[in-house]
Design an enzyme around this catalytic site. Structure first.
Site, short mmCIF file in Angstrom:
data_model
loop_
_atom_site.label_atom_id
_atom_site.label_comp_id
_atom_site.label_asym_id
_atom_site.label_seq_id
_atom_site.Cartn_x
_atom_site.Cartn_y
_atom_site.Cartn_z
N ASP A 88 0.77 -1.24 0.00
CA ASP A 88 0.00 0.00 0.00
C ASP A 88 0.81 1.30 0.00
O ASP A 88 0.60 2.16 -0.83
CB ASP A 88 -0.94 0.02 1.21
N GLU A 137 1.08 -8.93 11.95
CA GLU A 137 0.95 -8.62 10.52
C GLU A 137 2.33 -8.38 9.90
O GLU A 137 2.62 -8.83 8.80
CB GLU A 137 0.07 -7.38 10.36
C1 DGY Z 1 -6.17 -1.71 3.74
O1 DGY Z 1 -7.34 -1.44 3.98
O2 DGY Z 1 -5.21 -1.23 4.36
C2 DGY Z 1 -5.89 -2.68 2.73
O3 DGY Z 1 -4.53 -2.97 2.62
C3 DGY Z 1 -6.44 -2.29 1.41
O4 DGY Z 1 -6.37 -3.40 0.61
#
Ligand code: DGY
Length: 409
Positions: free
Chosen positions: A158, A382
């Protein structure tokens, strides 16, 4: 180890919502595409039918054009933004309008080997959908042999520094007010910034407002970035899809053609200035100058590179946990901020498998041992801080549990 195996199984079971698995409660309450591929792999170590079901459920969300969305909104949940009404997806089930790194063909082939009779039947059923999805990637994302991401969320990374320069061209004046939910689940210092989110939304609105018309998006979006995570996972996915096709007695000449195209395209994401695979802004031809964990997916894609071996040895030699999502020597390194530094067990699994397959035994072992060490010392987080292992982001995380269970597959 047995206690950790049990914890990992419990995480998958807890996050199972009946036919699909959420990444973690609260932060990510729906089915995510590449998370589900990992979930399937994890389930395959103790519940094979459930593993296949995970993939089958994901593919039920496939759009008519072949795209398999990155989020499938099976049930409403107030705790996530942007939800289904914001996306306006066009598929048979409420979904987002972009895809994610295509791991499914590769992982389905791994799962097949656990019971080949059942596997053959399952592969036969999903093969047409997988071909259609990979064809969509080639038609809608593979420009002149290099695979482009149309949104930072599509690449799966992201807020990677890869997108910084390209994102400067995104106009955020139309975004308006909105309420983020992610920062109510996880500390804001570990998440993308407000500016990142404004840009994510601007690109989302552009896609939604043209009804997710791929031609319009291609012609009008300011953001189109050739990306090692999509390029290498698709190349690897094609290789596995071709093997599946051969096993089923299908003609795989079209897939072989895609493989040659993407092999040739690897040259376009090679940045000789930093001697590494890198992202390229296709709107102006500029490299991002980012050595990321996606750069190290070359071996997973079957591409050898002595320079990439050198980078990995350097980072390891400097005492960081490998493989950080951005070079700790780089100026944008941020050890706790999501894809701008932290180590991700899932990327390590892909990189480690690639290294093993290409015969880099010592490095493969280092990646595997460090990943196992991070998980056993710091839990099923995560992601992790490469300087000291601190767990970060969401906890009780499906794909980290799945990596723990399935590395040996
Ligand atoms: C989030 O919502 O952070 C996700 O990575 C989007 O896919």
């Amino acid at each position: 180890m047995e206690a950790l195996d049990k914890q990992a199984i419990d995480i998958l079971t807890d996050n199972d919502r009946g036919g699909y698995t959420i990444p973690t409660a609260g932060l990510y309450p729906y089915q995510w595409n590449w998370d589900s591929a990992f979930a399937a792999l994890g389930f395959s170590t103790f519940d094979l039918p459930r593993a296949w079901q995970e993939i089958e459920t994901l593919l039920t969300a496939q759009w008519d054009n072949g795209m398999v969305p990155h989020i499938v909104f099976h049930q409403p949940d107030e705790g996530y933004f942007p939800g289904p009404e914001v996306w306006g997806g066009k598929g048979p089930i409420a979904s987002s309008g972009i895809s994610q790194p295509p791991l499914v063909a590769t992982f389905a082939r791994k799962i097949f080997h656990r019971d080949e009779a059942l596997g053959q039947e399952k592969l036969k059923a999903i093969y047409p959908a997988l071909v259609k999805w990979h064809r969509w990637y080639m038609e809608c994302r593979a420009e002149s042999g290099v695979v482009a991401s149309t949104h930072p969320w599509e690449s799966g990374r992201d807020n990677a520094p890869d997108w910084d320069e390209a994102s400067d061209a995104i106009d955020i004046s139309n975004v308006g007010e909105y309420q983020r939910r992610d920062t109510s689940h996880v500390d804001a210092s570990m998440r993308p910034t407000k500016l990142d989110y404004d840009r994510y939304l601007s690109l989302l609105y552009l896609g939604r407002d043209c009804g997710w018309d791929e031609k319009v998006i291609e012609q009008t979006s300011p953001f189109r970035v050739a990306d090692p995570s999509l390029h290498f996972t698709l190349l690897r996915g094609h290789r596995d899809l071709a093997e599946i096709g051969k096993l089923l007695g299908e003609d795989v000449s079209e897939i072989d053609g895609w493989i040659s195209t993407l092999e040739e395209g690897c040259k376009q994401i090679w940045n000789s200035e930093i001697s590494a695979f890198d992202s390229v802004n296709l709107r102006n031809g500029k490299f991002a100058g980012s050595l990321s964990n996606a750069s190290f997916l070359c071996w997973y894609a079957g591409i050898e590179s002595p320079e990439m071996v050198g980078h990995l040895e350097r980072i390891l030699g400097n005492g960081h946990y490998i493989v950080p999502s951005y070079d700790p020597a780089g100026e944008k390194y941020d050890a706790m901020r999501y894809w701008r530094g932290p180590v991700w067990a899932i990327m390590n699994a892909l990189i480690g498998w690639g290294l093993e397959e290409q015969g880099h035994v010592t490095l493969a072992r280092a990646v595997r041992q460090q990943t196992a060490g991070l998980i056993s010392n710091y839990g099923f987080a995560e992601y992790f801080n490469p300087d000291n292992g601190t767990p970060a982001g969401g906890g009780h995380f499906t794909w980290t549990a799945a990596v723990w269970l399935s590395w040996s597959l």
